[in-house]
Design a protein around this motif. Structure first.
Motif, PDB file in Angstrom:
ATOM      1  N   ILE A 587      18.833 -12.834 -55.493  1.00  0.00           N
ATOM      2  CA  ILE A 587      17.668 -12.804 -54.613  1.00  0.00           C
ATOM      3  C   ILE A 587      16.683 -11.805 -55.204  1.00  0.00           C
ATOM      4  O   ILE A 587      16.948 -10.600 -55.270  1.00  0.00           O
ATOM      5  N   LEU A 588      15.550 -12.302 -55.645  1.00  0.00           N
ATOM      6  CA  LEU A 588      14.589 -11.458 -56.356  1.00  0.00           C
ATOM      7  C   LEU A 588      13.544 -10.861 -55.431  1.00  0.00           C
ATOM      8  O   LEU A 588      13.034  -9.764 -55.695  1.00  0.00           O
ATOM      9  N   GLY A 589      13.189 -11.580 -54.382  1.00  0.00           N
ATOM     10  CA  GLY A 589      12.149 -11.076 -53.496  1.00  0.00           C
ATOM     11  C   GLY A 589      11.980 -11.994 -52.308  1.00  0.00           C
ATOM     12  O   GLY A 589      12.729 -12.956 -52.126  1.00  0.00           O
ATOM     13  N   PRO A 795      12.533 -19.423 -43.400  1.00  0.00           N
ATOM     14  CA  PRO A 795      11.917 -18.117 -43.080  1.00  0.00           C
ATOM     15  C   PRO A 795      12.694 -17.446 -41.925  1.00  0.00           C
ATOM     16  O   PRO A 795      12.921 -18.078 -40.886  1.00  0.00           O
ATOM     17  N   ILE A 796      13.093 -16.217 -42.110  1.00  0.00           N
ATOM     18  CA  ILE A 796      13.927 -15.529 -41.115  1.00  0.00           C
ATOM     19  C   ILE A 796      13.385 -14.122 -40.851  1.00  0.00           C
ATOM     20  O   ILE A 796      12.562 -13.600 -41.593  1.00  0.00           O
ATOM     21  N   ASP A 797      13.897 -13.512 -39.768  1.00  0.00           N
ATOM     22  CA  ASP A 797      13.434 -12.164 -39.388  1.00  0.00           C
ATOM     23  C   ASP A 797      14.063 -11.133 -40.314  1.00  0.00           C
ATOM     24  O   ASP A 797      15.005 -11.431 -41.052  1.00  0.00           O
ATOM     25  N   PRO A 798      13.573  -9.888 -40.277  1.00  0.00           N
ATOM     26  CA  PRO A 798      14.035  -8.857 -41.223  1.00  0.00           C
ATOM     27  C   PRO A 798      15.543  -8.584 -41.155  1.00  0.00           C
ATOM     28  O   PRO A 798      16.177  -8.416 -42.207  1.00  0.00           O
ATOM     29  N   LYS A 799      16.142  -8.572 -39.936  1.00  0.00           N
ATOM     30  CA  LYS A 799      17.564  -8.262 -39.841  1.00  0.00           C
ATOM     31  C   LYS A 799      18.408  -9.324 -40.525  1.00  0.00           C
ATOM     32  O   LYS A 799      19.371  -9.007 -41.251  1.00  0.00           O
ATOM     33  N   ASN A 800      18.062 -10.582 -40.283  1.00  0.00           N
ATOM     34  CA  ASN A 800      18.826 -11.646 -40.935  1.00  0.00           C
ATOM     35  C   ASN A 800      18.612 -11.629 -42.446  1.00  0.00           C
ATOM     36  O   ASN A 800      19.500 -12.005 -43.208  1.00  0.00           O
ATOM     37  N   MET A 801      17.431 -11.215 -42.848  1.00  0.00           N
ATOM     38  CA  MET A 801      17.167 -11.135 -44.290  1.00  0.00           C
ATOM     39  C   MET A 801      18.058 -10.070 -44.920  1.00  0.00           C
ATOM     40  O   MET A 801      18.588 -10.256 -46.025  1.00  0.00           O
ATOM     41  N   GLU A 802      18.234  -8.945 -44.204  1.00  0.00           N
ATOM     42  CA  GLU A 802      19.117  -7.889 -44.693  1.00  0.00           C
ATOM     43  C   GLU A 802      20.552  -8.409 -44.838  1.00  0.00           C
ATOM     44  O   GLU A 802      21.229  -8.122 -45.836  1.00  0.00           O
ATOM     45  N   LYS A 803      20.985  -9.183 -43.856  1.00  0.00           N
ATOM     46  CA  LYS A 803      22.349  -9.714 -43.886  1.00  0.00           C
ATOM     47  C   LYS A 803      22.545 -10.625 -45.094  1.00  0.00           C
ATOM     48  O   LYS A 803      23.575 -10.560 -45.776  1.00  0.00           O
ATOM     49  N   ILE A 804      21.570 -11.500 -45.360  1.00  0.00           N
ATOM     50  CA  ILE A 804      21.682 -12.406 -46.510  1.00  0.00           C
ATOM     51  C   ILE A 804      21.757 -11.618 -47.801  1.00  0.00           C
ATOM     52  O   ILE A 804      22.559 -11.918 -48.706  1.00  0.00           O
ATOM     53  N   LYS A 806      22.737  -8.476 -48.247  1.00  0.00           N
ATOM     54  CA  LYS A 806      24.002  -7.736 -48.370  1.00  0.00           C
ATOM     55  C   LYS A 806      25.157  -8.684 -48.655  1.00  0.00           C
ATOM     56  O   LYS A 806      26.109  -8.339 -49.360  1.00  0.00           O
ATOM     57  N   LYS A 807      25.094  -9.883 -48.098  1.00  0.00           N
ATOM     58  CA  LYS A 807      26.124 -10.876 -48.386  1.00  0.00           C
ATOM     59  C   LYS A 807      26.102 -11.240 -49.860  1.00  0.00           C
ATOM     60  O   LYS A 807      27.140 -11.411 -50.500  1.00  0.00           O
ATOM     61  N   TYR A 808      24.907 -11.355 -50.396  1.00  0.00           N
ATOM     62  CA  TYR A 808      24.776 -11.655 -51.824  1.00  0.00           C
ATOM     63  C   TYR A 808      25.396 -10.544 -52.661  1.00  0.00           C
ATOM     64  O   TYR A 808      26.145 -10.776 -53.604  1.00  0.00           O
TER      65      TYR A 808
END
Length: 813
Positions: A587-589, A795-804, A806-808
């Motif tokens: 995930i680059l950005g 497109p997702i909210d910031p918290k879900n983006m963090e989860k993705i 960290k999962k990566y």
């Protein structure tokens, strides 16, 4: 000879002297014998005198009787001989008469032949004189060969033809042999020998003879021989004709013919020559064989229309040929040919008429260009220009042209209707279920509309989720209402996809001709206005355009106020959609995307408010809000070890404002971020509104270290010619562009070309809208750097983006 023998025999039979002598001697002999013998017998038999007298009487009577009988026989024999002699004499006389007549006829014939012979001798003399004059007067040389005597004669012209005077060459066979070209001698002698042995026909040969000046002339030698009863040639007479120029001309003609044949064989057009009256083929070139699959031998001498022209087009073509030949002009025309395999090809023809010596059309040369691929390309380009790629319905351009033609053809008093239809909540379907599902819904609706709406009515997809319909021969308001109600009732049935039901509704606006406009543009604009009014009334409705709908501007003002309040009340929010490295899946950005959840109206799409914000200048406030919140989120993530490049969209209005440049610079410095971790996205269309100013602003941003991405490539000008002059680092290919290309296999080369050229310009490439593994594989194959789409994350909210994120990271570990 027979006649002479018959005459002699007749003369011998009727000789009087001989016959009289014979009778006399016979009579005397008989009489003397009778007297002597009868008297002796009487003396012996009786001596009675009376008896003697009586017997003497009897003897006399008997003598008379016997001699009379003998005389009768002799006379009868002689008479018969006379009669036969007379008969033979008559016959001989008749034969003699006939012979005489024949002699007379022969004499007359001999006299006639003698006269004709005299005339023939005279004519022969004249003929010999004419022959002598002809020999000396004709352009050809004359020669004669008495084979038995082995003597030769060559005319003066014969010698002059070769440049010699009469006395400069001898009339001998050896002289003739010496003048024949050495390379031709063996062939010439063999041909002459074979002719003399053949005992028939005319001798003919062509060879070279040496002139006095040392040059050679090509001579045509023709002659005829005379043979005797034993089959021996005894005499030969002939002529020599100078065919040097003819041979040169023949050589040039052969060269031209060979050149023409080479052109016919190598040219990549169909060339045929055919008879004007019978339509039978006389020439059929190599390319024609390739194009049609027929060998030349299969079609020569046959009617080409019967072979190649489809049955339903034959009569029209024959009429065209008749009319063209009557006016002696064949226009350029197109038709279809059927190949041997049954495939139809399109051919563009140019024709040339060939005339005979009397000026009548004899043959026609037809040169045909196989334009099948061109026609297919034209058809494809036509469909690209006038038909929607997804639904295959006519697009806006085609619709406007079609209804313009129909309106112009209308009679006074006729009416028609334009229906502008928009799918309710279609954006919600795209955002929640993905564009693939949205496309399937568009195809479903378009196919239904296409089935329901037939000529002379028209249906068109003009973009997004918008369709327009043209209804002809509308008589009353109620006609349109009934049609719309039937349509809406059928479309309200649930649409099932993957066992999930979707309920479809449409908002429809109606404009009537000529009441609400007299041209397609005005009618569509007013129908669009009516459609928005239908949406405002709660969707799943229809509305007829009225003058009052011009109050739509009030809605615009109302929307402007709502946007302003939304800015003030912070009703906007940001969602983030990641973009990844396609090969490593890193995930680059993320791209920051604005959302508006109105307190009462709920979700309002950026498509609905961004254009209004751009038009009234509020877009800069919104852009600043987006930049500020995106950078703050970037800082927050950085503090949580979430290291993602932040990408933000700018509008065309933003690019021409100096304050945006300064704002970005100041907030990055204030948050102590690295400019290379921040990316600006701009669309092609946005740049084109003020290209020079946009380039200037982007150049300054790049100088700060901010990366620039060209967004939605493939939907605007899509020209790599100007991209190389733009200050950009990343090229983002639009999802519609990707879908179109992947669905059209022949266009794969275009994607590869775009990617390679972009990378050659040191640009990174992001493919937007990736939703399937097939799309990902296609892009990987073509060396695309990065990807973005629902396949990885919506497109997702910031918290879900963090989860993705960290999962990566956990997967890497």
């Amino acid at each position: 000879m027979k006649k002479e023998i018959n005459i002699e025999k007749s003369q011998q039979k009727i000789n009087p002297k001989k016959e009289a002598m014979k009778i006399t001697i016979l009579y005397v002999g008989i009489g003397l014998t009778w007297i002597f013998l009868s008297d002796r017998a009487l003396e012996y038999l009786t001596e009675d005198s009376a008896t003697v007298v009586l017997f003497s009487t009897y003897k006399g009577w008997l003598f008379v009787l016997v001699t009379g009988l003998v005389m009768y026989c002799l006379i009868k024999k002689w008479s018969t001989s006379v009669k036969e002699a007379l008969k033979e004499s008559n016959e001989n006389l008749e034969e003699l008469t006939a012979t005489y007549e024949e002699v007379v006829a022969i004499e007359e014939e001999l006299m006639k032949q003698n006269k004709e012979l005299q005339i023939s001798n005279y004519n022969l003399l004249e003929s010999e004189q004419r022959y002598a004059l002809a020999v000396e007067g004709v352009n050809d040389g004359v020669w004669e060969w008495d084979i038995k005597k082995d003597t030769h004669f060559y005319s003066t012209q014969y010698k002059k033809m070769l440049g010699y005077e009469t006395n400069e060459i001898e009339d001998t066979k050896e002289q003739w042999m010496a003048l024949v070209h050495q390379e031709d001698q063996e062939r010439v002698f063999n041909n002459l020998d074979q002719y003399l042995k053949s005992q028939e026909g005319i001798y003919e040969d062509v060879y070279r003879m040496k002139c006095k000046n040392g040059e050679y002339k090509t001579i045509l030698s023709r002659a005829v021989a005379v043979w005797n009863g034993e089959g021996e040639a005894i005499r030969m007479v002939g002529s020599h004709s100078d065919v040097t120029e003819n041979k040169i001309l023949e050589k040039n003609l052969n060269r031209a013919k060979a050149f023409s044949k080479r052109i016919l064989d190598e040219v990549t057009v169909i060339v045929i020559i055919w008879d004007r009256d019978t339509l039978k083929l006389k020439e059929f070139n190599k390319y024609a064989e390739i194009a049609t699959g027929y060998a030349k031998e299969e079609v020569i001498g046959k009617n080409w229309i019967d072979i190649f022209i489809p049955q339903d087009a034959k009569e029209q073509l024959i009429d065209l040929i008749k009319n063209a030949t009557n006016i002696k002009e064949v226009q350029e025309h197109e038709n279809q040919w059927v190949t041997k395999d049954g495939v139809k090809i399109d051919v563009l023809w140019n024709n040339k008429l060939l005339y005979d010596t009397e000026g009548n059309i004899d043959e026609i040369v037809s040169v045909g260009t196989n334009i099948t691929e061109r026609k297919q390309m034209e058809s494809k380009l036509y469909r690209l220009a006038y038909y929607d790629i997804l639904t295959e319905l006519p697009n806006r351009a085609k619709f406007e042209v079609s209804i313009s033609e129909k309106i112009q053809a209308m009679e006074p008093g006729q009416k028609c209707a334009i229906l502008f239809m928009d799918i309710d909540n279609f954006k919600h379907i795209n955002d929640t279920l993905g564009h693939t599902v949205g496309d399937e819904l568009l195809v479903y609706i378009s196919r239904y509309l296409d089935r329901c709406i037939k000529e002379p009515n028209i249906v068109s997809r003009i973009g997004g989720d918008e369709f327009v319909v043209y209804l002809q021969d509308v008589h009353t308001y109620e006609d349109v209402v009934d049609w719309i109600n039937q349509l809406l009732m059928k479309l309200r049935k649930p649409w099932v996809l993957k066992k999930q039901e979707f309920f479809i509704s449409l908002s429809i606006g109606v404009a009537l001709f000529p009441d609400n406009g007299e041209d397609p543009i005005e009618l569509m604009k007013n129908a669009d206005t009516a459609m928005y009014c239908a949406k405002e009334k709660g969707k799943d409705q229809f509305a007829f355009y009225t003058k009052e709908m011009e109050e739509k501007t009030l809605y615009y003002i109302h929307m402007v106020n709502r946007i302003r309040k939304a800015i003030e009340k912070n009703e906007f929010s940001l969602v983030y959609q990641p973009f990844i490295d396609l090969e490593t899946k890193e995930i680059l950005g993320v791209e920051a995307l604005i959302r508006w959840n109105h307190p009462t109206d709920g979700y309002i799409s950026p498509v609905d408010f961004i254009p209004i914000a751009e038009s009234n200048g509020m877009i800069t406030q919104i852009t600043k809000w987006v930049i500020k919140n995106a950078i703050e989120q970037k800082v927050e993530w950085k503090n949580k070890d979430v290291h993602l490049k932040m990408s933000v969209n700018l509008s065309g209005n933003d690019l021409v404002r100096e304050e945006i440049l300064e704002y970005i610079k100041s907030i990055i410095e204030d948050k102590k971020l690295k400019c290379k971790d921040f990316q600006i996205e701009i669309t092609e269309t946005a740049m084109m509104s003020n290209l020079d100013k946009a380039v200037d602003t982007l150049t300054k941003l790049r100088e700060l270290g901010v990366q620039i991405a060209l967004d939605d490539f493939g939907t605007g000008y899509s020209s790599l010619n100007y991209i190389k002059n733009l200050p950009i680092d990343v090229l983002k290919m639009d999802r519609d562009f990707i879908n179109t290309i992947i669905n059209e296999n022949e266009e794969e080369a275009l994607v590869s070309y775009v990617i390679k050229l972009a990378q050659a310009l040191n640009l990174k490439v992001i493919a937007e809208g990736i939703e399937t593994k097939e799309q990902e594989a296609f892009l990987l194959k073509n060396k695309c750097n990065m990807g973005q789409g629902y396949l990885y994350s919506k497109p997702i909210d910031p918290k879900n983006m963090e989860k993705i994120y960290k999962k990566y990271l956990s997967n890497i570990d």
